[in-house]
Enzyme design. Sequence first.
Site, PDB file in Angstrom:
ATOM      1  N   CYS A 233       0.848  -1.202   0.000  1.00 24.03           N
ATOM      2  CA  CYS A 233       0.000   0.000   0.000  1.00 24.03           C
ATOM      3  C   CYS A 233       0.877   1.243   0.000  1.00 24.03           C
ATOM      4  O   CYS A 233       2.005   1.233   0.509  1.00 24.03           O
ATOM      5  CB  CYS A 233      -0.966   0.010   1.186  1.00 24.03           C
ATOM      6  SG  CYS A 233      -0.178   0.038   2.800  1.00 24.03           S
ATOM      7  N   VAL A 234       0.339   2.302  -0.596  1.00 20.97           N
ATOM      8  CA  VAL A 234       1.037   3.586  -0.722  1.00 20.97           C
ATOM      9  C   VAL A 234       0.077   4.677  -0.262  1.00 20.97           C
ATOM     10  O   VAL A 234      -1.142   4.597  -0.500  1.00 20.97           O
ATOM     11  CB  VAL A 234       1.497   3.835  -2.168  1.00 20.97           C
ATOM     12  CG1 VAL A 234       2.172   5.204  -2.295  1.00 20.97           C
ATOM     13  CG2 VAL A 234       2.442   2.735  -2.635  1.00 20.97           C
ATOM     14  N   ARG A 240       1.541   7.337  -7.846  1.00 22.02           N
ATOM     15  CA  ARG A 240       1.989   7.670  -9.193  1.00 22.02           C
ATOM     16  C   ARG A 240       3.399   8.268  -9.196  1.00 22.02           C
ATOM     17  O   ARG A 240       3.717   9.142 -10.006  1.00 22.02           O
ATOM     18  CB  ARG A 240       1.016   8.665  -9.870  1.00 22.02           C
ATOM     19  CG  ARG A 240      -0.416   8.175  -9.955  1.00 22.02           C
ATOM     20  CD  ARG A 240      -0.540   6.982 -10.863  1.00 22.02           C
ATOM     21  NE  ARG A 240      -1.908   6.497 -10.953  1.00 22.02           N
ATOM     22  CZ  ARG A 240      -2.282   5.429 -11.655  1.00 22.02           C
ATOM     23  NH1 ARG A 240      -1.363   4.731 -12.297  1.00 22.02           N
ATOM     24  NH2 ARG A 240      -3.545   5.058 -11.688  1.00 22.02           N
ATOM     25  N   GLN A 241       4.228   7.807  -8.283  1.00 25.53           N
ATOM     26  CA  GLN A 241       5.621   8.267  -8.239  1.00 25.53           C
ATOM     27  C   GLN A 241       6.601   7.089  -8.203  1.00 25.53           C
ATOM     28  O   GLN A 241       7.756   7.264  -7.859  1.00 25.53           O
ATOM     29  CB  GLN A 241       5.849   9.172  -7.025  1.00 25.53           C
ATOM     30  CG  GLN A 241       4.975  10.415  -7.016  1.00 25.53           C
ATOM     31  CD  GLN A 241       5.323  11.352  -5.869  1.00 25.53           C
ATOM     32  OE1 GLN A 241       6.452  11.825  -5.762  1.00 25.53           O
ATOM     33  NE2 GLN A 241       4.348  11.634  -5.014  1.00 25.53           N
ATOM     34  N   GLY A 242       6.137   5.902  -8.557  1.00 25.20           N
ATOM     35  CA  GLY A 242       7.018   4.739  -8.622  1.00 25.20           C
ATOM     36  C   GLY A 242       7.351   4.129  -7.275  1.00 25.20           C
ATOM     37  O   GLY A 242       8.305   3.347  -7.177  1.00 25.20           O
ATOM     38  N   ILE A 243       6.584   4.443  -6.235  1.00 30.77           N
ATOM     39  CA  ILE A 243       6.899   3.945  -4.894  1.00 30.77           C
ATOM     40  C   ILE A 243       6.633   2.446  -4.797  1.00 30.77           C
ATOM     41  O   ILE A 243       7.479   1.674  -4.318  1.00 30.77           O
ATOM     42  CB  ILE A 243       6.101   4.726  -3.833  1.00 30.77           C
ATOM     43  CG1 ILE A 243       6.539   6.192  -3.818  1.00 30.77           C
ATOM     44  CG2 ILE A 243       6.269   4.102  -2.462  1.00 30.77           C
ATOM     45  CD1 ILE A 243       5.727   7.074  -2.895  1.00 30.77           C
ATOM     46  N   ALA A 244       5.478   1.997  -5.260  1.00 29.95           N
ATOM     47  CA  ALA A 244       5.138   0.575  -5.159  1.00 29.95           C
ATOM     48  C   ALA A 244       6.086  -0.288  -5.970  1.00 29.95           C
ATOM     49  O   ALA A 244       6.570  -1.330  -5.489  1.00 29.95           O
ATOM     50  CB  ALA A 244       3.698   0.359  -5.619  1.00 29.95           C
ATOM     51  N   ASN A 271      -8.828  -6.482  -9.629  1.00 23.63           N
ATOM     52  CA  ASN A 271      -7.912  -5.361  -9.405  1.00 23.63           C
ATOM     53  C   ASN A 271      -6.930  -5.290 -10.576  1.00 23.63           C
ATOM     54  O   ASN A 271      -5.791  -5.746 -10.501  1.00 23.63           O
ATOM     55  CB  ASN A 271      -7.167  -5.541  -8.079  1.00 23.63           C
ATOM     56  CG  ASN A 271      -6.450  -4.267  -7.642  1.00 23.63           C
ATOM     57  OD1 ASN A 271      -6.281  -3.340  -8.434  1.00 23.63           O
ATOM     58  ND2 ASN A 271      -6.021  -4.228  -6.400  1.00 23.63           N
ATOM     59  N   TYR A 278       2.244  -5.735 -11.155  1.00 28.96           N
ATOM     60  CA  TYR A 278       3.044  -6.937 -10.948  1.00 28.96           C
ATOM     61  C   TYR A 278       3.589  -7.484 -12.270  1.00 28.96           C
ATOM     62  O   TYR A 278       4.725  -7.982 -12.312  1.00 28.96           O
ATOM     63  CB  TYR A 278       2.210  -7.992 -10.231  1.00 28.96           C
ATOM     64  CG  TYR A 278       1.845  -7.604  -8.818  1.00 28.96           C
ATOM     65  CD1 TYR A 278       2.826  -7.237  -7.899  1.00 28.96           C
ATOM     66  CD2 TYR A 278       0.514  -7.592  -8.400  1.00 28.96           C
ATOM     67  CE1 TYR A 278       2.496  -6.866  -6.612  1.00 28.96           C
ATOM     68  CE2 TYR A 278       0.177  -7.228  -7.101  1.00 28.96           C
ATOM     69  CZ  TYR A 278       1.170  -6.873  -6.217  1.00 28.96           C
ATOM     70  OH  TYR A 278       0.843  -6.495  -4.932  1.00 28.96           O
TER      71      TYR A 278
END
Length: 304
Positions: A233-234, A240-244, A271, A278
Amino acid sequence: MILSKEFFPRECFFPQLRVVSIRQPAEIKPRRSLPFYARTSSTSWEASSSNNFVRKIDDLPRVDDSTKNQRSIDTETSPSKLSELSFDKLQQSDKENNEGLRRAFGRFVAREAALDEEYWTASWLRAEAHWESMPHMRHVDNYKRKYAEQEFNALKRRCAGREGNSLKCVCIVSVKKEDPNIRRTVLNSVVGTLDLSIRLLLLGEKIPGENKRVCSIPAIHDTNRYAYISNVCVSKFARRQGIASNMLYLAIDVAASSGMKQLFVHVNADNTPAQELYRKVGFEVVDGTSAAPPDQRLLMCLKL
């Protein structure tokens, strides 16, 4: 010697006394101590996220001996209490926390959680994600807080290696990069989280969570070990900043350094954005689970 009535004058008054039997006090039975979950509050509440209603639970289940033993273990070796957390604690600098693998990208750094306050913030982000679809539900903040408390305790148990067939669990967090001009608290620094665990297949299983009746005893062989990702989770304001994706890349590195050959993750069949994420990293749907109904989960795998 017996005195006759003539011995006393006529004016003498004899009070008529009535003997009242003395009742024995009722036996006082020792009060049975309530279970730990009943002592915390007079009533407990359960929230159902499927149909948006809250149900009151008055009848607490009886606790058998095995549950009592497990409860005593959990309370004796329980992690840091919530009352000991410092919610204004400053984020550690890079010099203070330079152990383990990390991945720097943009304005953030993905690494393993080190402070209890980071574990708590990760738990709160998961509570926010869990109740995100019901922002106008009554008392939703109370349910978030309760969810976060339960997840914090469960997360600490997992990372201590005290849960089921999990051999090891690592909580990965994404934090804002250190800025010499800004001193951030832990709560304002953590923006993303996921769990990476090293698990054992259960006897009779060929893939994690296989839909068949299996034994609950782990199969203790090196070939039955696998890595598993969960609780991705973010924060809503940092997406939308490439965290995940960068947290997933770090999880892949940690799993590979632990000698794992396969990395699994479950994702809801409806989902689509998560499935695309992924697949972008390299996961593929496991054969036999691609035809799952929309209300079930797909199993995806990445070979390391």
